[in-house]
Design an enzyme around this catalytic site. Structure first.
Site, short mmCIF file in Angstrom:
data_model
loop_
_atom_site.label_atom_id
_atom_site.label_comp_id
_atom_site.label_asym_id
_atom_site.label_seq_id
_atom_site.Cartn_x
_atom_site.Cartn_y
_atom_site.Cartn_z
N TYR A 49 42.94 15.26 -30.99
CA TYR A 49 43.61 14.28 -31.53
C TYR A 49 43.03 13.05 -32.01
CZ TYR A 49 47.56 16.64 -28.74
OH TYR A 49 48.43 17.44 -28.46
N HIS A 107 42.91 23.75 -24.03
CA HIS A 107 44.04 23.58 -25.19
C HIS A 107 44.59 24.79 -25.76
CE1 HIS A 107 45.11 19.94 -28.36
NE2 HIS A 107 46.16 21.06 -28.32
N1 LIG Z 1 49.25 21.46 -26.32
C1 LIG Z 1 49.45 21.40 -27.63
O1 LIG Z 1 49.14 22.24 -28.27
C2 LIG Z 1 50.42 20.54 -28.21
C3 LIG Z 1 50.97 20.51 -29.40
C4 LIG Z 1 51.85 19.75 -29.90
C5 LIG Z 1 52.32 18.45 -29.27
N2 LIG Z 1 51.45 18.54 -28.07
C6 LIG Z 1 51.85 17.21 -27.25
O2 LIG Z 1 53.20 17.04 -27.13
C7 LIG Z 1 53.81 15.68 -27.71
C8 LIG Z 1 55.18 15.85 -28.07
O3 LIG Z 1 55.33 16.85 -29.14
P1 LIG Z 1 55.07 16.27 -30.62
O4 LIG Z 1 54.73 14.99 -30.88
O5 LIG Z 1 54.55 17.63 -31.26
O6 LIG Z 1 56.74 16.40 -31.27
P2 LIG Z 1 58.12 16.15 -30.58
O7 LIG Z 1 58.02 14.98 -29.54
O8 LIG Z 1 58.83 17.30 -30.37
O9 LIG Z 1 58.87 15.17 -31.86
C9 LIG Z 1 58.40 14.04 -32.30
C10 LIG Z 1 59.11 13.68 -33.45
O10 LIG Z 1 60.35 13.14 -32.98
C11 LIG Z 1 60.60 11.99 -33.52
N3 LIG Z 1 61.54 11.22 -32.38
C12 LIG Z 1 60.99 10.89 -31.13
N4 LIG Z 1 61.85 10.45 -30.44
C13 LIG Z 1 63.08 10.10 -31.38
C14 LIG Z 1 64.29 9.55 -30.94
N5 LIG Z 1 64.83 9.07 -29.83
N6 LIG Z 1 65.28 9.92 -32.25
C15 LIG Z 1 64.89 10.32 -33.54
N7 LIG Z 1 63.71 10.84 -33.62
C16 LIG Z 1 62.62 10.69 -32.54
C17 LIG Z 1 59.37 11.56 -33.78
O11 LIG Z 1 59.41 10.33 -34.91
P3 LIG Z 1 58.88 8.81 -34.75
O12 LIG Z 1 57.64 9.03 -33.96
O13 LIG Z 1 58.77 8.51 -36.18
O14 LIG Z 1 59.90 8.24 -33.82
C18 LIG Z 1 58.66 12.48 -34.34
O15 LIG Z 1 58.96 12.91 -35.65
C19 LIG Z 1 52.66 15.43 -28.63
O16 LIG Z 1 52.73 14.05 -28.93
C20 LIG Z 1 51.48 15.97 -28.01
O17 LIG Z 1 51.12 15.00 -26.87
C21 LIG Z 1 50.65 19.13 -27.33
#
Ligand SMILES: NC(=O)c1ccc[n+]([C@@H]2O[C@H](COP(=O)([O-])OP(=O)(O)OC[C@H]3O[C@@H](n4cnc5c(N)ncnc54)[C@H](OP(=O)(O)O)[C@@H]3O)[C@@H](O)[C@H]2O)c1
Length: 283
Positions: A49, A107
């Site tokens: 990241y 990962h």
């Molecule tokens: N191990 C892996 O391969 C892997 C892969 C992907 C992610 N991850 C981890 O998992 C975490 C979460 O997954 P992700 O970031 O991919 O996606 P996510 O949490 O499913 O979705 C994030 C999205 O949702 C929006 N959002 C968040 N809260 C909201 C709310 N209350 N109302 C409306 N929209 C909202 C955010 O927009 P805004 O930011 O504009 O609010 C962003 O567009 C990552 O940050 C990372 O740490 C791990």
């Protein structure tokens, strides 16, 4: 904050803060500081990241005692293999500016991840990490690892959300005592999830938002999760999910949203192996 106890006794908060795609270091530091102020105590980053330094700086600057917060980071594919894993761990620990990492994950299930796992077992035995695990391990790879190594993964961080509910993967993890942790709990905002009719209807009945209904659904399935948002008010909204409960009928209606596969990434596709093996994060 409720938590789930890993099989070695470490308490994993049910809701942590995700930092994927917050690459700008100033923004990332501010987000982590805001998340700490909002009450988050688990922070999820990864070597790939490119924000470990910003996450670590914010955590240290906030000044909470070290035992009051947890940080997860992840080993990238390029660094799989025993010696490379030990070197990558030192780089991550230095970037984060911490003595120990709470949860260290492989990962992706690609490259020499068996060598990586043996190095992680060593880091765990030496006390450099409090818990070790994997991420994106499909059931057959997880079972194979569990059956061939001394220490079983404590966590498998995988994609889970209402469109991809991972029932089989969860059953297999339960068999081996591996705790699931949901990444992409909101399906990365895809398929207009925040306006989905089923979720919006349930949210209206509880006076909650669709985001809160989704997180509540994860909680009631017993799945710890790490939602990401850069907005302070959403950080608070995403933690405000402990004062209501979905009914069995509502859980069933959300269960019916499952399409049974990911539209974000397919870890069983050769193209994913090819793509992730070619991502280099250092020279
Ligand atoms: N191990 C892996 O391969 C892997 C892969 C992907 C992610 N991850 C981890 O998992 C975490 C979460 O997954 P992700 O970031 O991919 O996606 P996510 O949490 O499913 O979705 C994030 C999205 O949702 C929006 N959002 C968040 N809260 C909201 C709310 N209350 N109302 C409306 N929209 C909202 C955010 O927009 P805004 O930011 O504009 O609010 C962003 O567009 C990552 O940050 C990372 O740490 C791990």
């Amino acid at each position: 904050m409720q938590s789930r106890t890993l099989y070695n006794g470490v308490e994993l908060p049910m809701i942590g803060y995700g930092t994927f795609q917050i690459r700008d270091s100033g923004e990332c530091e501010q987000c982590v500081a805001d998340a700490l102020a909002a009450g988050y105590r688990l922070f999820d980053t990864a070597a790939s990241y490119e924000n470990e330094a910003a996450v670590g700086a914010a955590l240290r600057r906030f000044g909470l005692p070290r035992e009051e917060w947890l940080v997860t980071t992840k080993l990238w594919v390029q660094d799989a293999g025993y010696d490379d894993t030990l070197r990558a761990f030192d780089r991550s620990r230095e970037a984060l500016g911490v003595e120990h990492i709470d949860l260290y994950l492989i990962h992706q299930p690609f490259g020499d991840y068996y060598g990586a796992w043996r190095a992680m077992e060593r880091l765990y035995r030496e006390g450099a990490v409090r818990a070790i695990g994997v991420s994106n391990f499909t059931p057959e790879r997880l079972v194979d690892l569990c059956m061939n190594q001394e220490i079983k993964p404590m966590v498998n961080q995988i994609e889970i959300h209402p469109f991809y509910q991972q029932w089989q993967a969860l059953r297999v993890m339960e068999d081996y005592g591996v705790v699931p942790q949901a990444w992409g709990p909101f399906s990365e905002a895809q398929k207009d999830i925040f306006n989905h009719k089923t979720l919006a209807g349930i949210a209206g009945r509880h006076g909650k938002t669709t985001a809160q209904v989704i997180l509540r659904w994860h909680l009631q399935r017993g799945i710890p999760t790490i939602p990401k948002t850069v907005r302070r008010e959403r950080m608070e909204e995403n933690l405000d999910v402990f004062d209501f409960a979905l009914t069995d009928k509502e859980m069933e209606r959300i269960a019916a949203m499952d399409i049974g596969h990911s539209e974000i990434i397919d870890h069983r596709c050769f193209c994913t192996a090819r793509q992730l093996n070619s991502v280099k994060i250092h020279g």
